[in-house]
Enzyme design. Structure first.
Site, PDB file in Angstrom:
ATOM      1  CB  THR A 151      -0.862  -0.022   1.285  1.00 43.68           C
ATOM      2  OG1 THR A 151      -1.806  -1.073   1.147  1.00 43.68           O
ATOM      3  CG2 THR A 151      -1.576   1.290   1.535  1.00 43.68           C
ATOM      4  NE  ARG A 195     -10.360  -5.538   3.593  1.00 47.20           N
ATOM      5  CZ  ARG A 195      -9.253  -4.812   3.628  1.00 47.20           C
ATOM      6  NH1 ARG A 195      -8.823  -4.220   2.530  1.00 47.20           N
ATOM      7  NH2 ARG A 195      -8.552  -4.685   4.734  1.00 47.20           N
ATOM      8  N   GLY A 239     -11.154  -1.579   2.785  1.00 48.30           N
ATOM      9  CA  GLY A 239     -10.212  -1.485   3.906  1.00 48.30           C
ATOM     10  C   GLY A 239     -10.206  -0.111   4.540  1.00 48.30           C
ATOM     11  N   GLY A 271      -1.211  -1.662   6.590  1.00 44.43           N
ATOM     12  CA  GLY A 271      -1.246  -2.885   7.385  1.00 44.43           C
ATOM     13  C   GLY A 271      -2.627  -3.498   7.293  1.00 44.43           C
TER      14      GLY A 271
HETATM   15  N1  ASP Z   1      -4.336  -1.291   4.813  1.00 40.22           N
HETATM   16  C1  ASP Z   1      -4.562  -1.939   3.569  1.00 40.22           C
HETATM   17  C2  ASP Z   1      -5.913  -2.592   3.608  1.00 40.22           C
HETATM   18  O1  ASP Z   1      -6.235  -3.228   4.582  1.00 40.22           O
HETATM   19  C3  ASP Z   1      -3.529  -2.959   3.211  1.00 40.22           C
HETATM   20  C4  ASP Z   1      -2.076  -2.596   3.500  1.00 40.22           C
HETATM   21  O2  ASP Z   1      -1.809  -1.493   3.928  1.00 40.22           O
HETATM   22  O3  ASP Z   1      -1.196  -3.438   3.299  1.00 40.22           O
HETATM   23  O4  ASP Z   1      -6.634  -2.520   2.644  1.00 40.22           O
END
Ligand code: ASP
Length: 346
Positions: A209, A237, A239, A261
């Site tokens: 990300t 979904r 995030g 994350g």
């Molecule tokens: N935070 C992002 C999500 O859950 C994924 C990531 O940051 O790796 O969509």
């Protein structure tokens, strides 16, 4: 007595004069700064060839310099954030735009948000499948609609109405992300296990990300985040990245922040807004607030090895924290120093 008064008066004038000078100096040369991330996860030097590592470092540097160039020539923090993020969205290395991870059904569904700390306006998009630069569309949502978040087909129809081309699905495809999905599908047994078992550290979901936070010479902070989400996520979904206060937040009074994350934690803990709240209501400095969120609150909530944050305050102070083994990150601080890092302890 008269002499004493005279001395006191002169001293006051000197202090007032010094104060005015400081203020003038500050306004003549206000701080500008930018901090970016390209995802947190299980990243160690042994998993990476020197060539790949060099490629990551040079793309991070390119993103930083694109954003900083905007600030340097008197552009806004919003433009700087967008410029930096677009470089990473266009690179197949990161899980955003081209190179996004795949959903359970083999699609790329991308989320992004941008926020303007000067007025708390924000724009976001979620589950878009054909947008080359989701951060640019998020910006249009903020600036051209009365809304904050558009999703899926509606968001894409809005993109078309703004003259933005739709990209074929193949544009976003990378072999590496496809292979990650195949491995995840093979491993998948019990979908009802706890979050930390499903996504044990971010290595399992394909980190990458991207996010940016910038301070411009007008004292305005902006933050943005863009992502393909989690490998093998259910279709539909959404995030934390496109949600203000969760993955993305900016407020001139405190700070701007972008997270990366396992989004489900960030959404339940409102991590970026929490950093701002700790500064605003408890008077904490930026670094203390960021460290607390990632290394204390998130860990206690079960999110050990699950993410990181970048943030920047209105004085141009920069803070980063992650509880994974690495986070692609970099900044150009108020003195113009350029830093790019990947691993822990670097
Ligand atoms: N935070 C992002 C999500 O859950 C994924 C990531 O940051 O790796 O969509």
């Amino acid at each position: 007595m008269r002499i004493l008064n005279c001395i006191l008066f002169s001293a006051c004038m000197l202090i007032a004069g010094a104060g005015a000078q400081t203020a003038n100096a500050a306004s003549a040369n206000p701080p500008i700064a930018i901090v970016i991330h390209g995802g947190a996860g299980t990243i160690s030097p042994k998993d990476m060839t020197p060539a790949l590592e060099a490629e990551y470092r040079s793309t991070l540097r390119q993103a930083l310099t694109s954003g900083y160039a905007v600030l340097k020539r008197g552009g806004t923090s919003l433009d700087a954030v967008q410029a930096a993020i677009e470089v990473m969205e266009d690179s197949p290395l990161f899980n955003a735009g081209r190179g996004s991870v795949f959903t359970h059904d083999g699609k790329n569904e991308m989320d992004a948000a941008i926020m303007d700390g000067s007025n708390l306006k924000a724009g976001g998009v979620a589950d878009v499948q054909h947008i080359k630069n989701p951060i640019a569309l998020a910006r249009l949502v903020m600036e051209k609609t009365p809304h904050v978040l558009l999703v899926a087909d509606g968001a894409e129809q809005f993109a078309v109405s703004q003259g933005m081309p739709l990209m074929p699905a193949g544009y976003f495809y990378t072999q590496k992300r496809w292979d990650e999905l195949q491995r995840a599908l093979k491993k998948e047994g019990n979908k009802t296990t706890a979050l930390e078992e499903q996504y044990p550290g971010t290595s399992a979901h394909g980190f990458g990300t991207v996010g940016a936070v910038a301070l411009d010479r007008y004292g305005n902070i902006a933050a943005g985040t863009s992502t393909g989400g989690l490998t093998n996520k259910l279709d539909g979904r959404v995030g934390d990245s496109p949600l203000t206060g969760d993955g993305t937040y900016a407020n001139n009074a405190t700070c701007g922040a972008s997270g990366t994350g396992t989004g489900e934690y960030f959404m339940r803990l409102n991590l970026t807004k929490d950093v701002s709240d700790l500064m605003q209501y408890k008077g904490w400095p930026l670094k203390k607030a960021v460290d607390y969120e990632i290394n204390d609150k998130l860990v206690k909530f079960g999110g050990k090895n699950s993410g990181g944050l970048i943030a920047l305050d209105h004085n141009g102070n920069i803070a980063t924290a992650f509880n994974t083994t690495g986070m692609y990150r970099g900044w150009i601080d108020s003195r113009g120093r350029v830093v790019v890092k990947i691993f822990k302890g670097e």
